[in-house]
Design an enzyme around this catalytic site. Structure first.
Site, PDB file in Angstrom:
ATOM      1  N   PRO A   1       0.896  -1.174   0.045  1.00 39.77           N
ATOM      2  CA  PRO A   1      -0.047   0.098   0.258  1.00 39.77           C
ATOM      3  C   PRO A   1       0.722   1.447   0.110  1.00 39.77           C
ATOM      4  O   PRO A   1       1.590   1.475   0.945  1.00 39.77           O
ATOM      5  CB  PRO A   1      -1.074   0.031   1.290  1.00 39.77           C
ATOM      6  CG  PRO A   1      -0.061  -1.020   2.210  1.00 39.77           C
ATOM      7  CD  PRO A   1       0.656  -2.183   1.322  1.00 39.77           C
ATOM      8  N   GLU A   2       0.583   2.215  -0.793  1.00 41.07           N
ATOM      9  CA  GLU A   2       1.291   3.499  -1.031  1.00 41.07           C
ATOM     10  C   GLU A   2       0.158   4.462  -0.602  1.00 41.07           C
ATOM     11  O   GLU A   2      -1.057   4.086  -0.381  1.00 41.07           O
ATOM     12  CB  GLU A   2       1.753   3.625  -2.235  1.00 41.07           C
ATOM     13  CG  GLU A   2       3.218   2.719  -2.348  1.00 41.07           C
ATOM     14  CD  GLU A   2       4.132   3.327  -3.099  1.00 41.07           C
ATOM     15  OE1 GLU A   2       4.699   4.504  -3.016  1.00 41.07           O
ATOM     16  OE2 GLU A   2       5.070   2.448  -3.964  1.00 41.07           O
TER      17      GLU A   2
ATOM     18  N   LYS B   1       1.523   7.911   4.224  1.00 40.57           N
ATOM     19  CA  LYS B   1       1.134   6.478   4.393  1.00 40.57           C
ATOM     20  C   LYS B   1       0.794   6.249   5.986  1.00 40.57           C
ATOM     21  O   LYS B   1       0.136   5.147   6.101  1.00 40.57           O
ATOM     22  CB  LYS B   1       2.146   5.641   4.072  1.00 40.57           C
ATOM     23  CG  LYS B   1       2.738   5.720   2.584  1.00 40.57           C
ATOM     24  CD  LYS B   1       3.656   4.720   2.361  1.00 40.57           C
ATOM     25  CE  LYS B   1       4.596   5.438   1.294  1.00 40.57           C
ATOM     26  NZ  LYS B   1       6.070   4.713   1.034  1.00 40.57           N
TER      27      LYS B   1
ATOM     28  N   ARG C   1      16.600  -2.760  -3.048  1.00 34.59           N
ATOM     29  CA  ARG C   1      15.264  -2.942  -3.610  1.00 34.59           C
ATOM     30  C   ARG C   1      15.751  -2.783  -4.983  1.00 34.59           C
ATOM     31  O   ARG C   1      16.837  -3.102  -5.491  1.00 34.59           O
ATOM     32  CB  ARG C   1      14.326  -1.947  -3.185  1.00 34.59           C
ATOM     33  CG  ARG C   1      14.497  -0.558  -3.091  1.00 34.59           C
ATOM     34  CD  ARG C   1      13.812   0.029  -1.997  1.00 34.59           C
ATOM     35  NE  ARG C   1      13.883  -0.500  -0.590  1.00 34.59           N
ATOM     36  CZ  ARG C   1      13.957   0.418   0.282  1.00 34.59           C
ATOM     37  NH1 ARG C   1      13.487   1.476   0.225  1.00 34.59           N
ATOM     38  NH2 ARG C   1      13.785  -0.432   1.391  1.00 34.59           N
TER      39      ARG C   1
ATOM     40  N   ARG D   1       3.681  -9.669   7.060  1.00 36.61           N
ATOM     41  CA  ARG D   1       5.224  -9.425   7.400  1.00 36.61           C
ATOM     42  C   ARG D   1       5.312  -8.535   8.430  1.00 36.61           C
ATOM     43  O   ARG D   1       6.405  -8.163   9.021  1.00 36.61           O
ATOM     44  CB  ARG D   1       5.686  -8.698   6.264  1.00 36.61           C
ATOM     45  CG  ARG D   1       5.944  -9.922   5.134  1.00 36.61           C
ATOM     46  CD  ARG D   1       6.307  -9.097   3.655  1.00 36.61           C
ATOM     47  NE  ARG D   1       5.269  -9.181   2.902  1.00 36.61           N
ATOM     48  CZ  ARG D   1       5.319  -9.276   1.473  1.00 36.61           C
ATOM     49  NH1 ARG D   1       6.333  -8.686   0.949  1.00 36.61           N
ATOM     50  NH2 ARG D   1       4.054  -9.153   0.921  1.00 36.61           N
TER      51      ARG D   1
END
Length: 291
Positions: free
Chosen positions: A2-3, A61, A272, A116
């Site tokens: 989710p952003e 966020k 990343r 997570r």
DNA sequence: CGGGGCTCCTGTGCGC
DNA sequence: TGCGCACAGGAGCCCC
């Protein structure tokens, strides 16, 4: 993952389903989910009981629910967090971390589910006099580009003051909040900027164009109902988000750039990935300005 | 004190 | 088939 647009969809869901209700009791099923509540899980549940939930807020966020005017329930979804409204009888999700029940007869409860466990919930004082009821930990996080109070001039000044590269700066929540890896790559692609462009080379027009593209890519996603290709993302009502194929760079390694046809490249970057078009997004040559 | 790198966490997918 | 590893990544934290 989710952003900002996805989090906004969750905020709207909270506003609709939770605001105005009073907490009966809360249950912490995994201590890591409340690790940012430094006083511990017992204090978290004690203080939640009896709280009247105010209007749902968001910065970047982060989500929060003002409680009784003086405190706030702060949430971050992290990588895989979901806030679900479920009937009491719904079976517990595998990764259910926190359950909040309400003192009414609506028959539903709020659940924080997070595989997570990068996300979490916590309770905080509200910044005194803040019209947004801003929780204290957010006092030093910059506004996001969709907020009215976002100050483009201040962002540009802060950008120029930093001695770093543009994508690092975009992910630094103290300069601009709400931009994650996906929308950073998308906005840089739209702006034809290489992710390792030094912030020192950002001119006012370049910053203005970049901010415009960040707003556009987020607004486009929001208009599509909050997008995510990660099946873990579910909005507050438990509906899967969907992704409408509007990404131009992120996740498109070896696929043709939609502007020039050159294959999109992926580079390992800060544990990343960065996706970019090697033709449209040239790294600046030291001493020479390609524009 | 600022920049940059590391770490937390779990599930998926892929190569050998 | 099964094992090991890369990958997904926000943000707090630590070190130079």
């Amino acid at each position: 993952m989710p952003e900002l647009p996805e989090v906004e969809v969750v905020r709207i869901g909270l506003e609709r389903w939770v605001t105005g209700r009073t907490v009966a009791d809360a249950e912490v099923l995994h201590p890591r989910a409340v690790r940012r509540h430094l006083a511990g899980a017992a204090d978290f549940t004690d203080r939640l009981a009896g709280a009247l939930i105010g209007p749902a807020r968001r910065r970047g966020k982060y989500l929060w629910l003002p409680l009784n005017g003086t405190t706030a329930l702060l949430g971050h979804l992290g990588m895989s967090g979901q806030l679900l409204i479920q009937p009491h009888a719904a079976p517990d999700e595998t990764h259910l971390r926190v359950r909040i029940r309400f003192d009414d007869e609506l028959g539903t409860e709020l659940r924080f589910v997070d595989q997570r466990t990068f996300g979490g919930l916590s309770l905080h004082d509200v910044v005194p006099g803040s019209p947004l009821a801003l929780p204290v930990p957010l006092a030093h996080i910059a506004p996001d580009p969709l907020e009215d109070v976002f100050d483009e001039e201040a962002f540009h000044t802060a950008l120029r003051r930093r001695r770093t590269t543009i994508k690092r700066a975009l992910l630094d929540q103290s300069l601009i909040s709400g931009v994650g890896n996906i929308y950073a790559d998308e906005a840089l692609w739209r702006s034809r900027l290489h992710y390792e462009r030094p912030t020192a080379t950002m001119t006012r027009p370049r910053t203005a164009e970049l901010v415009t593209h960040i707003r556009e890519v987020m607004s486009d996603a929001l208009a599509a109902g909050g997008t995510s290709f990660d099946s873990l993302y579910v909005n507050v009502n438990g509906e899967s988000g969907y992704f409408d194929r509007s990404l131009d760079a992120y996740g498109r390694e070896d696929e043709p750039c939609r502007r020039c046809g050159t294959g999109i490249r992926r580079r390992p970057w800060m544990n990343r990935s960065s996706y970019f078009c090697p033709r449209c997004q040239r790294p600046p040559v030291p001493g020479r300005d390609p524009r």
